[in-house]
Design a protein around this motif. Sequence first.
Motif, PDB file in Angstrom:
ATOM      1  N   ALA A 128       0.841  -1.204   0.000  1.00  0.00           N
ATOM      2  CA  ALA A 128       0.000   0.000   0.000  1.00  0.00           C
ATOM      3  C   ALA A 128       0.878   1.256   0.000  1.00  0.00           C
ATOM      4  N   ARG A 129       2.004   1.183   0.718  1.00  0.00           N
ATOM      5  CA  ARG A 129       2.908   2.336   0.751  1.00  0.00           C
ATOM      6  C   ARG A 129       3.481   2.588  -0.651  1.00  0.00           C
ATOM      7  N   LEU A 130       3.877   1.508  -1.314  1.00  0.00           N
ATOM      8  CA  LEU A 130       4.399   1.660  -2.681  1.00  0.00           C
ATOM      9  C   LEU A 130       3.293   2.169  -3.617  1.00  0.00           C
ATOM     10  N   ALA A 131       2.103   1.574  -3.470  1.00  0.00           N
ATOM     11  CA  ALA A 131       0.988   1.941  -4.374  1.00  0.00           C
ATOM     12  C   ALA A 131       0.638   3.425  -4.222  1.00  0.00           C
ATOM     13  N   SER A 132       0.823   3.960  -3.004  1.00  0.00           N
ATOM     14  CA  SER A 132       0.455   5.365  -2.770  1.00  0.00           C
ATOM     15  C   SER A 132       1.361   6.323  -3.547  1.00  0.00           C
ATOM     16  N   LEU A 133       2.469   5.799  -4.076  1.00  0.00           N
ATOM     17  CA  LEU A 133       3.410   6.661  -4.790  1.00  0.00           C
ATOM     18  C   LEU A 133       3.043   6.853  -6.257  1.00  0.00           C
ATOM     19  N   GLY A 134       2.102   6.061  -6.768  1.00  0.00           N
ATOM     20  CA  GLY A 134       1.814   6.153  -8.203  1.00  0.00           C
ATOM     21  C   GLY A 134       0.339   5.975  -8.519  1.00  0.00           C
ATOM     22  N   ASP A 135       0.033   6.061  -9.824  1.00  0.00           N
ATOM     23  CA  ASP A 135      -1.355   5.924 -10.293  1.00  0.00           C
ATOM     24  C   ASP A 135      -1.580   4.595 -11.001  1.00  0.00           C
ATOM     25  N   ILE A 136      -0.491   4.060 -11.586  1.00  0.00           N
ATOM     26  CA  ILE A 136      -0.602   2.846 -12.405  1.00  0.00           C
ATOM     27  C   ILE A 136       0.562   1.931 -12.032  1.00  0.00           C
ATOM     28  N   TYR A 137       0.328   0.608 -12.064  1.00  0.00           N
ATOM     29  CA  TYR A 137       1.399  -0.352 -11.793  1.00  0.00           C
ATOM     30  C   TYR A 137       1.692  -1.147 -13.064  1.00  0.00           C
ATOM     31  N   VAL A 138       2.965  -1.207 -13.412  1.00  0.00           N
ATOM     32  CA  VAL A 138       3.400  -1.988 -14.576  1.00  0.00           C
ATOM     33  C   VAL A 138       4.420  -3.020 -14.095  1.00  0.00           C
ATOM     34  N   ASN A 139       4.185  -4.285 -14.403  1.00  0.00           N
ATOM     35  CA  ASN A 139       5.187  -5.293 -14.047  1.00  0.00           C
ATOM     36  C   ASN A 139       5.976  -5.672 -15.302  1.00  0.00           C
ATOM     37  N   ASP A 140       7.268  -5.365 -15.290  1.00  0.00           N
ATOM     38  CA  ASP A 140       8.129  -5.710 -16.430  1.00  0.00           C
ATOM     39  C   ASP A 140       9.231  -6.674 -15.987  1.00  0.00           C
ATOM     40  N   ALA A 141       9.004  -7.335 -14.867  1.00  0.00           N
ATOM     41  CA  ALA A 141      10.032  -8.213 -14.295  1.00  0.00           C
ATOM     42  C   ALA A 141       9.534  -9.656 -14.297  1.00  0.00           C
ATOM     43  N   PHE A 142       9.503 -10.267 -15.487  1.00  0.00           N
ATOM     44  CA  PHE A 142       9.060 -11.661 -15.560  1.00  0.00           C
ATOM     45  C   PHE A 142       9.887 -12.544 -14.641  1.00  0.00           C
ATOM     46  N   SER A 143      11.187 -12.267 -14.579  1.00  0.00           N
ATOM     47  CA  SER A 143      12.085 -13.129 -13.799  1.00  0.00           C
ATOM     48  C   SER A 143      11.768 -13.119 -12.309  1.00  0.00           C
ATOM     49  N   ALA A 144      10.979 -12.135 -11.848  1.00  0.00           N
ATOM     50  CA  ALA A 144      10.582 -12.110 -10.433  1.00  0.00           C
ATOM     51  C   ALA A 144       9.112 -12.508 -10.277  1.00  0.00           C
ATOM     52  N   ALA A 145       8.487 -12.918 -11.386  1.00  0.00           N
ATOM     53  CA  ALA A 145       7.035 -13.121 -11.375  1.00  0.00           C
ATOM     54  C   ALA A 145       6.596 -14.428 -10.726  1.00  0.00           C
TER      55      ALA A 145
END
Length: 392
Positions: A128-145
Amino acid sequence: MSWKTLDDMDLDGKKVLVRVDINVPVEDGTVTDDTRIQRIVPTVHEILERGGTAILMAHFGRPKGLVVPEMSLGQIAPAVEACLARKVHFIDGNYGARIGELEPGSVALLENLRFNPGEEKNDEGFAARLASLGDIYVNDAFSAAHRAHSSTEAIARLLPACAGRLMQAELRALETALGTPKRPVVAVVGGAKVSTKLELLANLVEKTDHLVIGGGMANTFLAAQGIDVGKSLAEHDMTDTASEILEKAKSVGCTIHLPADVVVAREFEAGAENETVAANACPADAMILDAGPNTVKTLESVFETCETLIWNGPLGAFEIPPFDTATNAAAAKAAELTKAGKLISVAGGGDTVAALNVSGAAEAFTYISTAGGAFLEWMEGKTLLGVAALEG
Ligand code: AMP
């Protein structure tokens, strides 16, 4: 596949939190291989071109929830700046205020997420703390998925979420190779041990038409057939399991290819004196270190009859030439067929990229995944939690 991509997002004026994998090798404070950073450039540039601010989130090493200065992402920031050809604002604390000060269209990089004990626990509060920093979330890290962490899983449920271009390319390649592939499909599985690749073999037997087993693990399969493999690396306690896999393959119509001839040596050393013998004729004091030329010929003709190839693991002890010969020859054949438009070839996981790079064949493959564990879990048929969180 029902996940969104950047095409589904309005990025203009938005703060876009991008989970990236920039866990690159560093020696004396210098990045020695920036491949992973290069691969995130298209997504970041697109966000900027479409009017967004890019806030990069990543991990580096295994600090295990503690602040470990040697694992600060600050040391990677200059390499990220160089790859993006943009100023990167490194933010190591006071996130909210510092991000509030950013000019729209900037790039920021947050400090190593794993300095926070919440990250690897998939903690909702940290997400939630991370989410509060932005409007949209993009995951470009398949290797951590394949890991459910705050920045890969929980956060995706808190913001409009989508796959970045690298993640999208990776998922598309994997879907092409095993989801809805053009048939026949051949899988090549090599490497040291059966025990680490059991689930993978079980899944591939179900999904492919031909399964080539090579490397040390092939020795276990030979032993399962009552063949004396001398001093070869083999898991004699896994021979029942190997026999079960052979039986299963028969019942589902998957042809398993084991080595017919092998290269044996008495020393595990580069340049060790060696000879080629039939697979059932390994001398008692020798070990099998590579597949032989007849085996390679068979593999080449199997590749020729197939439309799709998926590859994990070397066919021999590729780090010590000449025991890289079979791996290189088979890789070269796959590369040739791919270049001629006759084969879709996807490879990844652990040593595979290194093994295929040796021969220079990797470049011609349709797709090379740099993800280790995530690629393997996907080959095992598992749901990747970070990908599942993007669906909906
Ligand atoms: P993996 O990490 O399971 O993909 O295994 C890769 C390792 O298996 C490499 O280090 C290879 O040298 C090793 N390997 C492959 N074939 C053999 C073999 N016949 N004998 C010993 N090690 C092998």
